[in-house]
Design a protein around this motif. Sequence first.
Motif, mmCIF file in Angstrom:
data_model
loop_
_atom_site.group_PDB
_atom_site.id
_atom_site.type_symbol
_atom_site.label_atom_id
_atom_site.label_comp_id
_atom_site.label_asym_id
_atom_site.label_seq_id
_atom_site.Cartn_x
_atom_site.Cartn_y
_atom_site.Cartn_z
ATOM 1 N N ASP A 1 76.026 50.405 23.547
ATOM 2 C CA ASP A 1 75.118 49.261 23.581
ATOM 3 C C ASP A 1 75.888 47.952 23.398
ATOM 4 O O ASP A 1 76.573 47.765 22.390
ATOM 5 N N THR A 2 75.769 47.062 24.361
ATOM 6 C CA THR A 2 76.480 45.785 24.306
ATOM 7 C C THR A 2 76.081 44.970 23.081
ATOM 8 O O THR A 2 76.938 44.384 22.415
ATOM 9 N N ALA A 3 74.784 44.928 22.789
ATOM 10 C CA ALA A 3 74.304 44.145 21.644
ATOM 11 C C ALA A 3 74.930 44.646 20.343
ATOM 12 O O ALA A 3 75.283 43.852 19.465
ATOM 13 N N GLU A 4 75.106 45.954 20.234
ATOM 14 C CA GLU A 4 75.725 46.529 19.035
ATOM 15 C C GLU A 4 77.187 46.097 18.919
ATOM 16 O O GLU A 4 77.658 45.750 17.834
ATOM 17 N N VAL A 5 77.897 46.111 20.041
ATOM 18 C CA VAL A 5 79.313 45.711 20.041
ATOM 19 C C VAL A 5 79.444 44.245 19.640
ATOM 20 O O VAL A 5 80.261 43.882 18.788
ATOM 21 N N VAL A 6 78.628 43.387 20.237
ATOM 22 C CA VAL A 6 78.674 41.953 19.939
ATOM 23 C C VAL A 6 78.348 41.699 18.474
ATOM 24 O O VAL A 6 79.041 40.927 17.793
ATOM 25 N N GLU A 7 77.323 42.353 17.971
ATOM 26 C CA GLU A 7 76.929 42.160 16.569
ATOM 27 C C GLU A 7 78.026 42.639 15.626
ATOM 28 O O GLU A 7 78.322 41.991 14.615
ATOM 29 N N PHE A 8 78.648 43.769 15.952
ATOM 30 C CA PHE A 8 79.737 44.275 15.115
ATOM 31 C C PHE A 8 80.894 43.281 15.067
ATOM 32 O O PHE A 8 81.452 43.007 14.000
ATOM 33 N N LEU A 9 81.257 42.748 16.225
ATOM 34 C CA LEU A 9 82.365 41.789 16.276
ATOM 35 C C LEU A 9 82.043 40.528 15.484
ATOM 36 O O LEU A 9 82.921 39.949 14.842
ATOM 37 N N LYS A 10 80.781 40.120 15.493
ATOM 38 C CA LYS A 10 80.373 38.932 14.748
ATOM 39 C C LYS A 10 80.327 39.178 13.247
ATOM 40 O O LYS A 10 80.721 38.320 12.453
ATOM 41 N N SER A 11 79.859 40.346 12.857
ATOM 42 C CA SER A 11 79.569 40.566 11.438
ATOM 43 C C SER A 11 80.614 41.379 10.677
ATOM 44 O O SER A 11 80.740 41.240 9.462
ATOM 45 N N GLU A 12 81.375 42.226 11.379
ATOM 46 C CA GLU A 12 82.282 43.130 10.656
ATOM 47 C C GLU A 12 83.766 42.953 10.972
ATOM 48 O O GLU A 12 84.611 43.460 10.223
ATOM 49 N N LYS A 13 84.094 42.273 12.032
ATOM 50 C CA LYS A 13 85.515 42.070 12.347
ATOM 51 C C LYS A 13 86.156 41.210 11.261
ATOM 52 O O LYS A 13 85.653 40.134 10.950
ATOM 53 N N PRO A 14 87.265 41.677 10.671
ATOM 54 C CA PRO A 14 87.961 40.833 9.690
ATOM 55 C C PRO A 14 88.357 39.490 10.287
ATOM 56 O O PRO A 14 88.635 39.385 11.492
ATOM 57 N N GLU A 15 88.388 38.472 9.466
ATOM 58 C CA GLU A 15 88.565 37.096 9.935
ATOM 59 C C GLU A 15 89.809 36.887 10.772
ATOM 60 O O GLU A 15 89.798 36.132 11.741
ATOM 61 N N MET A 16 90.916 37.562 10.423
ATOM 62 C CA MET A 16 92.175 37.301 11.113
ATOM 63 C C MET A 16 92.563 38.383 12.124
ATOM 64 O O MET A 16 93.670 38.384 12.643
ATOM 65 N N THR A 17 91.657 39.305 12.418
ATOM 66 C CA THR A 17 91.950 40.368 13.377
ATOM 67 C C THR A 17 91.565 39.934 14.792
ATOM 68 O O THR A 17 90.457 39.460 15.016
ATOM 69 N N HIS A 18 92.493 40.112 15.730
ATOM 70 C CA HIS A 18 92.219 39.849 17.144
ATOM 71 C C HIS A 18 91.707 41.136 17.791
ATOM 72 O O HIS A 18 92.258 42.212 17.551
#
Length: 202
Positions: free
Chosen positions: A144-161
């Motif tokens: 699910d695209t929405a799930e991927v986008v939300e994960f990147l917004k909310s769970e990706k560490p601040e300095m991780t590319h």
Amino acid sequence: MNDDSERHAAKMAKKKAARDKIMATKTEEKGLVIVHTGKGKGKSTAAFGMIFRHIAHGRKCAVVQFIKGGMETGERNLIETHFSDICSFHTMGEGFTWETQNKERDIEMAKAAWEKAKELIRDASNTMVLLDEINIALRYDYIDTAEVVEFLKSEKPEMTHVVLTGRNASEELMEAADLVTEMELVKHPFRSGIKAQIGIEY
């Protein structure tokens, strides 16, 4: 110095001053969400270039391949043979969808790849995570695209590319990204009957 050389030097000095002024305003750092898409060749190749930069700087990174499974690639061989201590490589796909011809299995493998991707992204010691060909899995709604986008917004560490490659990236994903490059196809040898070649395509 002749007149032409003096004019050129003055022009370049002016250009450098303007450039330095712009660069002085660019002071922030953050982990980027990067999308490589489009019909042109080079999406994964460019992404692996960034992975090798991270390796060269001694930065821990990871790769998850969503589609290219059975095919041997130079990037995977090099990383697994020489850099497995700093870059983990996870080939989760089993080939292109037209090769597997098993939608349920493709969905299962894509979901497993996404779970592995989330685990690697959550690990803040990884400075870059490449999700190779994830856009294809998203296009076919295996993930699910929405799930991927939300994960990147909310769970990706601040300095991780995080780099996401593959054709047909969704508008939603591109909107959420910090950097989007669309590779345009101008000419390709495949159209002239030339097959994929070692060192070029894989």
